[in-house]
Design an enzyme around this catalytic site. Structure first.
Site, PDB file in Angstrom:
ATOM      1  N   GLU A   1       9.130  16.444  15.949  1.00  0.00           N
ATOM      2  CA  GLU A   1       9.927  15.904  14.354  1.00  0.00           C
ATOM      3  C   GLU A   1       8.784  16.927  13.748  1.00  0.00           C
ATOM      4  OE1 GLU A   1      11.038  12.519  11.425  1.00  0.00           O
ATOM      5  OE2 GLU A   1       9.065  12.589  12.698  1.00  0.00           O
TER       6      GLU A   1
ATOM      7  N   GLU B   1       8.602   1.666  11.507  1.00  0.00           N
ATOM      8  CA  GLU B   1       9.907   2.286  10.931  1.00  0.00           C
ATOM      9  C   GLU B   1       9.923   3.279  11.008  1.00  0.00           C
ATOM     10  OE1 GLU B   1      12.705   3.698   8.265  1.00  0.00           O
ATOM     11  OE2 GLU B   1      12.313   1.481   7.826  1.00  0.00           O
TER      12      GLU B   1
ATOM     13  N   CYS C   1      12.995  10.337   7.383  1.00  0.00           N
ATOM     14  CA  CYS C   1      12.935   9.848   8.380  1.00  0.00           C
ATOM     15  C   CYS C   1      14.422   9.782   8.961  1.00  0.00           C
ATOM     16  CB  CYS C   1      12.541   8.807   8.845  1.00  0.00           C
ATOM     17  SG  CYS C   1      13.197   7.139   8.150  1.00  0.00           S
TER      18      CYS C   1
ATOM     19  N   LYS D   1       0.967  -0.728   0.174  1.00  0.00           N
ATOM     20  CA  LYS D   1      -0.193  -0.210  -0.328  1.00  0.00           C
ATOM     21  C   LYS D   1       1.135   1.314   0.210  1.00  0.00           C
ATOM     22  CE  LYS D   1      -1.851   2.749   3.138  1.00  0.00           C
ATOM     23  NZ  LYS D   1      -2.058   4.010   2.244  1.00  0.00           N
TER      24      LYS D   1
END
Length: 480
Positions: free
Chosen positions: A383, A247, A282, A173
């Site tokens: 973040e 992750e 990331c 996906k």
């Protein structure tokens, strides 16, 4: 407009889907460029059913044949590297100079193809018995791989490749924000001769992702993305106690010691920080820790490197900095910059504004650097996922490690020093799944990659990554 992007289920493109469509916006212009079909629960059902049929066909082949088919797929990916790179640009406007994640896909496919015909199990003696005790590793069957918009082909490399090598079928996906390269990869899987349905590609929004994660026919979920979405995926998977690998994001520390090659460190900090994918990674090293003695020299060099970045059309091979993904990202990032300035988190050294002029309709934000940042501030702890970085002073190695570890994240860390003993000692103390010394974050199929703390759990790459897609069975054969 590009041709409509349909689902790929059982080797066939499906334009009419159960969840309607999504108008994909090209971030460099703010204009629509493709209509994306979205998978709903009915489409997910069909993809999982096709996956199980293909899994049985895949496992009926000899290991030699499966290995060769994965090598054929790697060859086909190699033939289409240029096309896949351009699709990456159309997906999320990453500059084409850095859009070559299909190269990574080819490398992972070749690497893990070599494991198809290698023994994965073992045999051990059983104390006080002549019985045969076998420990075998078997595929799960059908697994779900959920990719973020900023790296569908990288996730295909790190997750789909080992999943196939382990013997699984995959329901893949990609985000509705960036489905084009993933769909083309699915077509290449069919063209290479893999059983139709072994790799089903189902672009979907939140509802489709929820249906996939909670589907009873999915035996494992591998999710890459943000922590908030990960919690929803894990909750959905818990419906059937389906195991999840995650992750997640990062707030990586990039530590520059006073004996480092400052020119090289500044170049890496610029590209690993605000420039690479406009900070939307990331692996972004958004906290740059610099030793006091070289703080001013490094910062001047770092700002000069950022000033050299060419901002513009992502299809221009000389462009090194592109837009962020959407208007909502522009709003969020500019708000974070405004909050940091208002709260006195640090001194704004460069950037901080949306770029106008010829780029005004696109989602461009200037590369933004704050200096003398307080590591306790929201700027250093949350973040941003945009071209915004913090430069932070430290006195010695102990303080550098303390600041670096003072974060809820732990995906990557970077160290710059010429002292091997210092590099090794600091790397051992850093709470991060990967530590890169005097180099960029360069994922390789031989190396496990994943996070500590809220940066996730489980690994991709290496034997550890292969084993994520294999489950362990113990077989005991009585000999008396």
């Amino acid at each position: 407009m590009i041709s409509p992007a349909g689902l790929l289920i059982g080797g066939e493109r499906i334009v009419e889907s159960s969840a309607g469509t999504h108008d994909h916006i090209y971030p460099a212009t703010g204009q629509p460029n493709v209509v994306v079909a979205l998978a709903g629960p009915q489409d997910i059902d069909r993809a999982v059913a096709n996956g199980w049929e293909a899994h049985r066909a895949w496992m009926s082949l000899t290991v030699d044949r499966r290995r060769d088919l994965l090598i054929d797929l790697a060859d086909l990916v190699h033939e289409h590297l240029g096309e896949l790179a351009e699709l990456n640009v159309h997906d999320y406007a990453v500059p084409i100079a850095f859009a070559g994640t299909a190269v990574l896909l080819e490398r992972f496919l070749r690497h893990f193809a070599g494991y198809v015909d290698k023994p994965h199990g073992s045999s051990t003696p059983v104390n006080g018995s002549f019985d045969i005790n076998l420990i075998e590793r078997e595929p799960y069957g059908v697994v779900a791989v959920i990719a973020p918009w900023n790296g569908a082909l990288a996730v295909a490399a790190s997750c789909v490749a080992p999943a196939l090598a382990a013997g699984n079928a995959v329901v893949f996906k990609p985000s509705e924000l960036a489905p084009l390269a993933a769909l083309r990869f699915g077509e290449l899987c069919v063209a290479a001769g893999l059983p139709p349905g072994l790799v089903n590609v189902v672009p979907a929004g939140a509802d489709g992702g929820d249906a996939l994660a909670r589907h009873s026919g999915i035996r494992k979920v591998h999710f890459t993305g943000g922590g908030a979405t990960a919690r929803k995926v894990i909750a959905a998977a818990a419906t059937n106690l389906t195991p999840v690998v995650a992750e997640l994001g990062g707030k990586s520390a990039n530590i520059v010691f006073d004996d480092a090659d400052l020119q090289a460190a500044a170049t890496l900090a610029a590209h690993q920080g605000p420039l690479m994918q406009s900070g939307q990674s990331c692996a972004c090293a958004s906290r740059i820790l610099v030793q006091d003695a070289v703080y001013d020299e490094f910062t001047d060099t770092f700002l000069a490197r950022i000033a050299e970045a060419k901002i513009g059309d992502p299809l221009d091979p000389t462009v090194t900095f592109g837009p962020v993904i959407a208007q909502s990202a522009v709003d969020r990032i500019l708000a974070a910059i405004g909050d940091a300035a208002g709260q006195g988190a640090g001194e704004l050294l460069t950037g901080g504004r949306r770029i106008g002029g010829e780029l005004a309709t696109g989602y461009y934000i200037e590369p933004t650097v704050f200096g003398d940042v307080d590591n306790a501030s929201e700027l250093a702890q949350i973040e941003t996922f945009g071209p915004v970085v913090s430069v932070i002073r430290f006195r010695d190695a102990d303080e550098a490690v303390s600041i670096a570890n003072d974060s809820s994240f732990g995906l990557n860390a970077f160290v710059h020093t010429r002292d091997l003993a210092r590099a090794h000692g600091v790397a051992r103390r850093l709470e991060a799944g990967s530590v890169w010394v005097n180099t960029f974050s360069d994922m390789a199929p031989q190396g496990p990659y994943g996070g500590y703390k809220q940066s996730g759990f489980g690994r991709t790459g290496g034997l550890e990554g292969l084993h994520e897609f294999l489950q362990v069975k113990n077989i005991r054969i009585g000999m008396r």
